[in-house]
Scaffold this motif. Structure first.
Motif, PDB file in Angstrom:
ATOM      1  N   GLY A  82       7.125 -13.717  -0.217  1.00 10.27           N
ATOM      2  CA  GLY A  82       7.241 -12.271  -0.087  1.00 10.27           C
ATOM      3  C   GLY A  82       6.916 -11.547  -1.377  1.00 10.27           C
ATOM      4  N   ARG A  83       6.125 -12.185  -2.236  1.00  7.45           N
ATOM      5  CA  ARG A  83       5.810 -11.585  -3.535  1.00  7.45           C
ATOM      6  C   ARG A  83       4.391 -11.047  -3.582  1.00  7.45           C
ATOM      7  N   VAL A  84       4.266 -10.001  -4.378  1.00  9.61           N
ATOM      8  CA  VAL A  84       2.954  -9.474  -4.731  1.00  9.61           C
ATOM      9  C   VAL A  84       2.871  -9.548  -6.252  1.00  9.61           C
ATOM     10  N   ILE A  85       1.818 -10.148  -6.733  1.00  6.11           N
ATOM     11  CA  ILE A  85       1.560 -10.229  -8.176  1.00  6.11           C
ATOM     12  C   ILE A  85       0.316  -9.388  -8.414  1.00  6.11           C
ATOM     13  N   CYS A  86       0.419  -8.452  -9.349  1.00  6.38           N
ATOM     14  CA  CYS A  86      -0.707  -7.552  -9.569  1.00  6.38           C
ATOM     15  C   CYS A  86      -0.841  -7.190 -11.043  1.00  6.38           C
ATOM     16  N   GLU A  87      -2.040  -6.746 -11.393  1.00  5.89           N
ATOM     17  CA  GLU A  87      -2.271  -6.190 -12.718  1.00  5.89           C
ATOM     18  C   GLU A  87      -2.359  -4.681 -12.547  1.00  5.89           C
TER      19      GLU A  87
ATOM     20  N   ALA B  92       0.839  -1.205   0.000  1.00  5.86           N
ATOM     21  CA  ALA B  92       0.000   0.000   0.000  1.00  5.86           C
ATOM     22  C   ALA B  92       0.874   1.255   0.000  1.00  5.86           C
ATOM     23  N   THR B  93       1.942   1.250   0.773  1.00  4.62           N
ATOM     24  CA  THR B  93       2.876   2.377   0.791  1.00  4.62           C
ATOM     25  C   THR B  93       3.547   2.530  -0.563  1.00  4.62           C
ATOM     26  N   PHE B  94       3.955   1.421  -1.146  1.00  5.22           N
ATOM     27  CA  PHE B  94       4.578   1.414  -2.468  1.00  5.22           C
ATOM     28  C   PHE B  94       3.621   2.007  -3.508  1.00  5.22           C
ATOM     29  N   GLU B  95       2.368   1.555  -3.486  1.00  7.07           N
ATOM     30  CA  GLU B  95       1.378   2.079  -4.439  1.00  7.07           C
ATOM     31  C   GLU B  95       1.153   3.579  -4.262  1.00  7.07           C
TER      32      GLU B  95
ATOM     33  N   TRP C 135      11.797  -3.302  -1.695  1.00  6.20           N
ATOM     34  CA  TRP C 135      11.522  -4.347  -2.674  1.00  6.20           C
ATOM     35  C   TRP C 135      12.812  -4.683  -3.402  1.00  6.20           C
ATOM     36  N   SER C 136      13.124  -5.968  -3.532  1.00  8.84           N
ATOM     37  CA  SER C 136      14.412  -6.393  -4.101  1.00  8.84           C
ATOM     38  C   SER C 136      14.334  -6.769  -5.580  1.00  8.84           C
ATOM     39  N   ARG C 137      13.121  -6.917  -6.087  1.00  8.89           N
ATOM     40  CA  ARG C 137      12.980  -7.351  -7.475  1.00  8.89           C
ATOM     41  C   ARG C 137      11.614  -6.931  -7.991  1.00  8.89           C
ATOM     42  N   GLN C 138      11.579  -6.538  -9.258  1.00  8.44           N
ATOM     43  CA  GLN C 138      10.300  -6.307  -9.933  1.00  8.44           C
ATOM     44  C   GLN C 138      10.434  -6.800 -11.352  1.00  8.44           C
ATOM     45  N   GLU C 139       9.392  -7.488 -11.785  1.00  7.06           N
ATOM     46  CA  GLU C 139       9.331  -7.941 -13.170  1.00  7.06           C
ATOM     47  C   GLU C 139       8.005  -7.477 -13.750  1.00  7.06           C
TER      48      GLU C 139
ATOM     49  N   HIS D 108       5.996  13.575 -11.175  1.00  9.03           N
ATOM     50  CA  HIS D 108       7.070  13.192 -12.114  1.00  9.03           C
ATOM     51  C   HIS D 108       8.436  13.207 -11.436  1.00  9.03           C
ATOM     52  N   ASP D 109       8.447  13.074 -10.108  1.00  5.28           N
ATOM     53  CA  ASP D 109       9.679  12.939  -9.340  1.00  5.28           C
ATOM     54  C   ASP D 109       9.774  11.466  -8.949  1.00  5.28           C
ATOM     55  N   TRP D 110      10.642  10.749  -9.645  1.00  4.10           N
ATOM     56  CA  TRP D 110      10.703   9.295  -9.473  1.00  4.10           C
ATOM     57  C   TRP D 110      11.692   8.843  -8.399  1.00  4.10           C
ATOM     58  N   ASP D 111      12.397   9.783  -7.757  1.00  4.42           N
ATOM     59  CA  ASP D 111      13.386   9.417  -6.737  1.00  4.42           C
ATOM     60  C   ASP D 111      12.762   8.687  -5.548  1.00  4.42           C
ATOM     61  N   ALA D 112      11.619   9.160  -5.070  1.00  2.00           N
ATOM     62  CA  ALA D 112      10.976   8.500  -3.924  1.00  2.00           C
ATOM     63  C   ALA D 112      10.571   7.075  -4.284  1.00  2.00           C
ATOM     64  N   TRP D 113      10.082   6.890  -5.509  1.00  4.68           N
ATOM     65  CA  TRP D 113       9.706   5.548  -5.962  1.00  4.68           C
ATOM     66  C   TRP D 113      10.931   4.645  -5.983  1.00  4.68           C
ATOM     67  N   VAL D 114      12.023   5.129  -6.551  1.00  7.99           N
ATOM     68  CA  VAL D 114      13.256   4.333  -6.629  1.00  7.99           C
ATOM     69  C   VAL D 114      13.762   3.991  -5.230  1.00  7.99           C
ATOM     70  N   SER D 115      13.551   4.874  -4.270  1.00 10.07           N
ATOM     71  CA  SER D 115      14.048   4.629  -2.902  1.00 10.07           C
ATOM     72  C   SER D 115      13.313   3.483  -2.208  1.00 10.07           C
ATOM     73  N   HIS D 116      12.207   2.996  -2.781  1.00 11.96           N
ATOM     74  CA  HIS D 116      11.495   1.855  -2.209  1.00 11.96           C
ATOM     75  C   HIS D 116      12.097   0.521  -2.640  1.00 11.96           C
ATOM     76  N   TYR D 117      13.163   0.574  -3.442  1.00 11.47           N
ATOM     77  CA  TYR D 117      13.863  -0.638  -3.837  1.00 11.47           C
ATOM     78  C   TYR D 117      15.153  -0.774  -3.043  1.00 11.47           C
ATOM     79  N   THR D 118      15.626  -2.006  -2.914  1.00 13.39           N
ATOM     80  CA  THR D 118      16.926  -2.223  -2.288  1.00 13.39           C
ATOM     81  C   THR D 118      18.008  -1.638  -3.200  1.00 13.39           C
ATOM     82  N   PRO D 119      19.154  -1.266  -2.651  1.00  9.89           N
ATOM     83  CA  PRO D 119      20.219  -0.706  -3.497  1.00  9.89           C
ATOM     84  C   PRO D 119      20.629  -1.615  -4.652  1.00  9.89           C
ATOM     85  N   ASP D 120      20.494  -2.934  -4.479  1.00 10.05           N
ATOM     86  CA  ASP D 120      20.910  -3.888  -5.520  1.00 10.05           C
ATOM     87  C   ASP D 120      19.721  -4.501  -6.266  1.00 10.05           C
TER      88      ASP D 120
END
Length: 166
Positions: free
Chosen positions: A87-92, A14-17, A122-126, A27-39
Motif C-alpha cells: 500500500g505504499r507509493v514511493i515518489c520523487e 492522484a487525489t492526494f497530489e 494515508w497512515s504514514r509519510q517519510e 496556503h491552507d494546509w487543513d485539507a492536506w492534513v485531512s488526507h492522513y489518518t488521525p494517528d
C-alpha cells in the motif's frame, strides 16, 4: 494478494497530489492534513517525527508559512512507484521556489514514501532528502533575488542567519 488494488492506490495518490497542489496555491494546509489518518506517523528527517494530524498541521503550517517553505510554489511528483502489496507509493517530489524576478527556477527534490490506509487516507509519510541541497537552493534563490532587487526582509533575515551575507 495485494492489500489494495493498483487502481485504488493510483486514484488515492492522484487525489492526494491534487490536494497538495491546491494547498500550495492557497496556503491552507487543513485539507492536506485531512488526507492522513488521525494517528498518522510523519517522519521528516531534519525536523523529527510527528504523530497525529495536530502535530503534522502545526509543523506544516509553520514550515510553509515562512522562508524558505512559504516560497515553494508546488510539489509535483517527478515519478512514482506503486506497491499494491504494502500500500505504499514511493515518489520523487520537486520543490520549486517562486520566481525571484527573472524567470529562474530554483528547486530541490526529495523522496517521499507514503503508506495508504484505505478510504482515501494515508497512515504514514517519510520524507527523505539532503538538507544541504535545500539550504543551497534557498541560498541560491536569496542571492538571485538580492541581485535582482527582489529580496524581501524575511528572506534576507534567513540569508543573514545562514551566512549568506559577508
Amino acid at each position: 494478494m495485494a492489500r489494495f488494488s493498483r487502481e485504488e492506490l493510483t486514484e488515492a495518490f492522484a487525489t492526494f497530489e491534487q490536494t497538495v497542489a491546491d494547498a500550495a496555491r492557497s496556503h491552507d494546509w487543513d485539507a492536506w492534513v485531512s488526507h492522513y489518518t488521525p494517528d498518522v506517523d510523519y517522519i521528516e528527517h531534519a525536523m523529527g517525527t510527528m504523530k497525529g494530524r495536530d502535530e503534522v498541521r502545526a509543523w506544516i503550517t509553520k514550515t510553509m508559512g515562512s522562508f524558505p517553505g512559504g516560497y515553494m510554489t508546488e510539489f509535483p511528483s517527478l515519478w512514482a512507484v506503486f506497491d499494491e502489496e504494502t500500500g505504499r507509493v514511493i515518489c520523487e517530489l520537486d520543490n520549486p521556489m517562486r520566481d525571484p524576478g527573472d524567470g529562474t527556477i530554483i528547486s530541490a527534490t526529495n523522496i517521499s514514501i507514503v503508506t495508504y490506509a484505505g478510504d482515501g487516507l494515508w497512515s504514514r509519510q517519510e520524507d527523505i532528502y539532503n538538507p544541504l541541497k535545500f539550504l543551497q537552493a534557498s541560498m541560491r534563490w536569496c542571492q538571485k533575488a538580492e541581485k535582482l532587487g527582489t529580496l524581501d526582509e524575511e528572506a534576507a533575515a534567513w540569508m543573514r542567519a545562514n551566512g549568506g551575507f559577508k
